[in-house]
Enzyme design. Sequence first.
Site, short mmCIF file in Angstrom:
data_model
loop_
_atom_site.label_atom_id
_atom_site.label_comp_id
_atom_site.label_asym_id
_atom_site.label_seq_id
_atom_site.Cartn_x
_atom_site.Cartn_y
_atom_site.Cartn_z
CG HIS A 1 -1.80 1.17 1.36
ND1 HIS A 1 -3.13 1.15 1.03
CD2 HIS A 1 -1.57 2.45 1.78
CE1 HIS A 1 -3.67 2.33 1.23
NE2 HIS A 1 -2.73 3.14 1.69
CD GLU A 2 1.54 3.57 3.67
OE1 GLU A 2 1.73 4.64 3.04
OE2 GLU A 2 0.50 3.34 4.30
CG HIS B 1 0.38 6.30 -0.80
ND1 HIS B 1 -0.65 6.94 -1.45
CD2 HIS B 1 -0.16 5.76 0.33
CE1 HIS B 1 -1.77 6.80 -0.75
NE2 HIS B 1 -1.51 6.07 0.32
CG HIS C 1 0.70 8.97 -7.11
ND1 HIS C 1 -0.52 9.19 -6.52
CD2 HIS C 1 0.62 9.57 -8.32
CE1 HIS C 1 -1.30 9.89 -7.34
NE2 HIS C 1 -0.62 10.13 -8.43
#
Length: 684
Positions: free
Chosen positions: A477-478, A481, A484
């Site tokens: 999940h992290e 990010h 991105h």
Amino acid sequence: MNILTEKFTTPYHSAPFNEIKNEDFLPAFKDLIQKSEAEINAIINNPEEPTFENVIEALAFSGEQLDIASNIFFNLNSAETNDELQQIAQEVSPILTEYSAKISQNEELFSKIKKVYDEKEKYNLSEEQQMLLNETYKGFVRSGALLNEADKEKLKKISMDLSLKSLQFGQNVLASTNQYFKHITNKEDLAGIPEAILEQYAEEAKERNLEGWVVTLQYPSYIPFMTYAENRELRKEIALANGKKSFDGGEFDNQNLIKELLDLKQQKAELLGYKNYADYVLEERMAKSPTKVIDFLNELLVKAKPFADKEIAELKSLAKADGIEEMQGYDHAFYAEKLRKAKYDLNDEELKPYFPLEQVQEAVFGLSKQLFGLTFVERNDIQKYHEDVKVYEVFEAGSGKAEDGSQEQEAFKALLYVDYFPRKGKRAGAWMTSYKNQYQKDGENSRPHISIVCNFSKPTKDTPSLLTFQEVTTLFHEFGHALHGMLANTQYPTLSGTSVKWDFVELPSQFLENFCYEQEFLKTFAKHYKTGEVLPDEKIQKIEQSKSFMEGYQTLRQLGFGLLDMNYHTQAGALENWSVKEFEDHYTKATQLYPVNSETAMSPSFSHIFQGGYSAGYYSYKWAEVLDADAFQYFKETGIFNPETAAKFKVLLSSGGTKDPMELYKNFRGSEPKVESLLKRAFG
């Protein structure tokens, strides 16, 4: 000379952590604010006709060193804080808020921005430039540029108060979390808890110069206890301690702060011409209005509730067999784990040996290479703020050009800091952040410095850090990010990386989690740390099947948080006639699946909405789940490693906030996201 005030001479101008002293921060902020104000004054005093370049673009690139110093300071205050840093934060926050208000409410500057905005048709602006102009103009209006002088002063005072009180909220939660620990000397009280976790508790006791075992409210300590401890009374005691964080009437109680924060937000919204704070926030989100958000949450609630009720009924029958007539919230994790083991013959402790942290990290690195052409090289000579942190150079294959114009093999893409283990000076949870944004200026593509911070179990002298499957998905999940941020390729720093609409920001992170459930991918890295044995097919199938395990319960839990957040921020004077506890119980009632305990409340430690950026925005986790389920459905249809699909998703990631998010999504997918994709994934 203060090291924070000049461009760093370190590799890639990275943060010189070893050379920064706490006493550097306050004078550096004062100096850098002066320098940034001089840049703003140069824009204001420019005698030439206002243009996009000499106003909007100049403003976008102003204050770079101040931004970098702020990022370093506030990231340290989250990941490696101490009493001195927290005291400095109390002094720095109002100074920065005042500086920000001074710029956003400057009439001369705004008149130049407005002139460019009103005459935008005469400029031949690119799509990104148009977005920057619109966002700049709107940002000033939303910061009070159209208010009279008296109201500007009021807004400035409100913003400073909000900044300080939000900071205090987070510090109280951290202090309240650290304040509690349970010292256990009788091993029988720890029946059911796996040996590796007991070892962790023993290490914690040793660090405190105690015999036996110590359980804390830090997640890697708290969650395993609630999941495996057979001693129900101890589960209750520790769950009550967790539920009382900043809600016990003591030194770190946050109930009054919540009232003050909500009141300030409402004042801010009304001053700017909005009915409530949620209206103010949602104007700048994909969802647009509180009504749309509440309808969205309630639609999911209606669809998920029957599944949640069925799941809880299964757990209650298990508990009843143990003589428990009325199951409580503190029983949930324990019986959910029992049921999961019975249904799928899976438990976290069986799976953990297949997920040593280093292997999981290598897997996410490998996936990034396969999908997006990224490679990671550890650098030991780049300074870091704690010995646990590791730093990687990130390169992109075939993205650079040689002097003769031909393609180079690799180009530098980003610096990545990873910080995985809990410490007393580190707040709970997991997050991605950045020390420096990406932007393009004077022919140079200045690359970002990105950080991932987690709280996984530390390795012991005998065992590496082994992750639960949930922690595996947390790392992915992290890392979503982080992708991105690392893949950002925009012109302006304010539109770069994760600088997107808040309900769009969770798409990349939640999207990447999906790969953790794919057999084709899992088999490449889920290998026993001692034997090298690949996770057996039947266990992988059970992981896939268990993906929707307790999905109804988890959905209702998230919907409860979302509805509570939205009600806090849509009601003027929300707590005039309610206590925090009464308000919370009332607005989460429809999502509650267990009896409510009168001694606990989650709002006083709900840092997402009272300290972080999720005020009137918690719904965005579920909103983004619709996006990520729909996006991954597309990958499944074309092949999860399909290079064309990955290339289209890479465009979405690299575009940051340069386009409307729905337009970006439709360019990738070919259509708007469908809520059915989420329902299909969650409930079949």
